[in-house]
Design a protein around this motif. Structure first.
Motif, PDB file in Angstrom:
ATOM      1  N   SER A  32     -29.321  82.193  11.727  1.00 58.27           N
ATOM      2  CA  SER A  32     -28.703  83.452  11.991  1.00 58.27           C
ATOM      3  C   SER A  32     -28.097  84.353  11.438  1.00 58.27           C
ATOM      4  CB  SER A  32     -27.203  82.557  12.426  1.00 58.27           C
ATOM      5  OG  SER A  32     -26.185  82.143  10.596  1.00 58.27           O
ATOM      6  N   VAL A  36     -21.728  80.166   8.427  1.00 59.72           N
ATOM      7  CA  VAL A  36     -21.202  79.116   9.136  1.00 59.72           C
ATOM      8  C   VAL A  36     -20.211  77.856   8.754  1.00 59.72           C
ATOM      9  CG1 VAL A  36     -22.213  77.946  11.114  1.00 59.72           C
ATOM     10  CG2 VAL A  36     -23.331  80.451  10.904  1.00 59.72           C
ATOM     11  N   TYR A  65     -29.818  72.676  15.695  1.00 60.97           N
ATOM     12  CA  TYR A  65     -28.601  73.008  15.818  1.00 60.97           C
ATOM     13  C   TYR A  65     -27.672  74.295  16.138  1.00 60.97           C
ATOM     14  CZ  TYR A  65     -23.173  73.032  14.270  1.00 60.97           C
ATOM     15  OH  TYR A  65     -21.589  73.539  14.687  1.00 60.97           O
ATOM     16  N   TYR A  66     -28.531  75.005  15.285  1.00 64.49           N
ATOM     17  CA  TYR A  66     -28.402  76.387  15.489  1.00 64.49           C
ATOM     18  C   TYR A  66     -29.272  76.992  16.926  1.00 64.49           C
ATOM     19  CZ  TYR A  66     -29.520  81.390  15.593  1.00 64.49           C
ATOM     20  OH  TYR A  66     -29.403  82.716  15.702  1.00 64.49           O
ATOM     21  N   GLY A  69     -25.930  73.752  19.423  1.00 67.19           N
ATOM     22  CA  GLY A  69     -24.941  73.584  18.440  1.00 67.19           C
ATOM     23  C   GLY A  69     -23.659  73.528  19.716  1.00 67.19           C
ATOM     24  N   ASP A  70     -23.605  74.572  20.233  1.00 62.97           N
ATOM     25  CA  ASP A  70     -22.734  74.636  21.963  1.00 62.97           C
ATOM     26  C   ASP A  70     -22.273  74.065  22.375  1.00 62.97           C
ATOM     27  OD1 ASP A  70     -21.478  77.161  19.495  1.00 62.97           O
ATOM     28  OD2 ASP A  70     -22.929  78.820  20.527  1.00 62.97           O
ATOM     29  N   THR A  71     -23.954  73.351  23.019  1.00 69.84           N
ATOM     30  CA  THR A  71     -23.698  72.263  24.415  1.00 69.84           C
ATOM     31  C   THR A  71     -23.711  71.112  23.470  1.00 69.84           C
ATOM     32  OG1 THR A  71     -26.354  72.436  23.620  1.00 69.84           O
ATOM     33  CG2 THR A  71     -25.516  74.343  24.923  1.00 69.84           C
ATOM     34  N   ASN A  73     -20.578  69.175  21.909  1.00 69.31           N
ATOM     35  CA  ASN A  73     -19.456  69.102  22.215  1.00 69.31           C
ATOM     36  C   ASN A  73     -18.973  67.502  21.379  1.00 69.31           C
ATOM     37  OD1 ASN A  73     -19.280  70.212  24.094  1.00 69.31           O
ATOM     38  ND2 ASN A  73     -20.019  69.540  25.582  1.00 69.31           N
ATOM     39  N   TYR A  76     -23.100  64.239  17.718  1.00 70.35           N
ATOM     40  CA  TYR A  76     -24.806  65.059  17.109  1.00 70.35           C
ATOM     41  C   TYR A  76     -25.573  64.141  16.874  1.00 70.35           C
ATOM     42  CZ  TYR A  76     -20.851  69.015  15.408  1.00 70.35           C
ATOM     43  OH  TYR A  76     -19.831  69.313  16.131  1.00 70.35           O
TER      44      TYR A  76
END
Length: 143
Positions: A32, A36, A65-66, A69-71, A73, A76
């Motif tokens: 990124s 983070v 994860y990169y 990650g946002d999806t 919730n 993991y």
């Protein structure tokens, strides 16, 4: 000719939980190009995971994860590699509880020969240690 110039013996990631978090953050930062922060639940999941694949697995998990990650919730589990146990032939037939001894013997031989090769032994050296021909070693490796 094989030269064994440098041997490194690194402890497993399972033995270095602080390194897991550091390396995971490093990989994320390299993807990124920014710092983070990791959620506590992700940190816990990373530390508790059984790192059978070591650094390569950790790199893959960081990349997943990169990307996702946002999806996720907070769930993991989908980040982690799961060894495909179905790919291995079963030595034990659980329906009849019969053990295939010939297959077991072949598997043990292949593991032993592989371990000796990893330690730097040549096929000729292994054949001498096991009191068999070099061709026998070759055949056992290529079955």
């Amino acid at each position: 000719m094989r030269t064994n110039t440098l041997r490194l013996s690194l402890p497993s990631l399972n033995d270095r939980p602080d390194d897991v978090l550091y390396l995971f953050s490093y990989f994320l930062q390299s993807f990124s190009h920014r710092q983070v922060s990791l959620p506590k639940i992700l940190k816990k999941a990373l530390i508790q995971h059984d790192w059978w694949g070591n650094i390569r697995e950790l790199h893959s998990v960081a990349l997943r994860y990169y990307i996702f990650g946002d999806t996720l919730n907070g769930a993991y589990d989908s980040l982690f590699d799961i060894p495909d146990e179905n790919r291995k032939e079963s030595l034990l037939d659980t329906a009849s509880f019969q053990l295939d001894m010939k297959h077991l013997e072949k598997t043990i031989q292949q593991i032993l020969i592989g371990e000796l090769q990893e330690k730097g032994y040549s096929q000729k050296d292994i054949a001498k240690l096991l009191n068999v021909s070099r061709q026998t070693i070759f055949n056992k490796l290529h079955r």
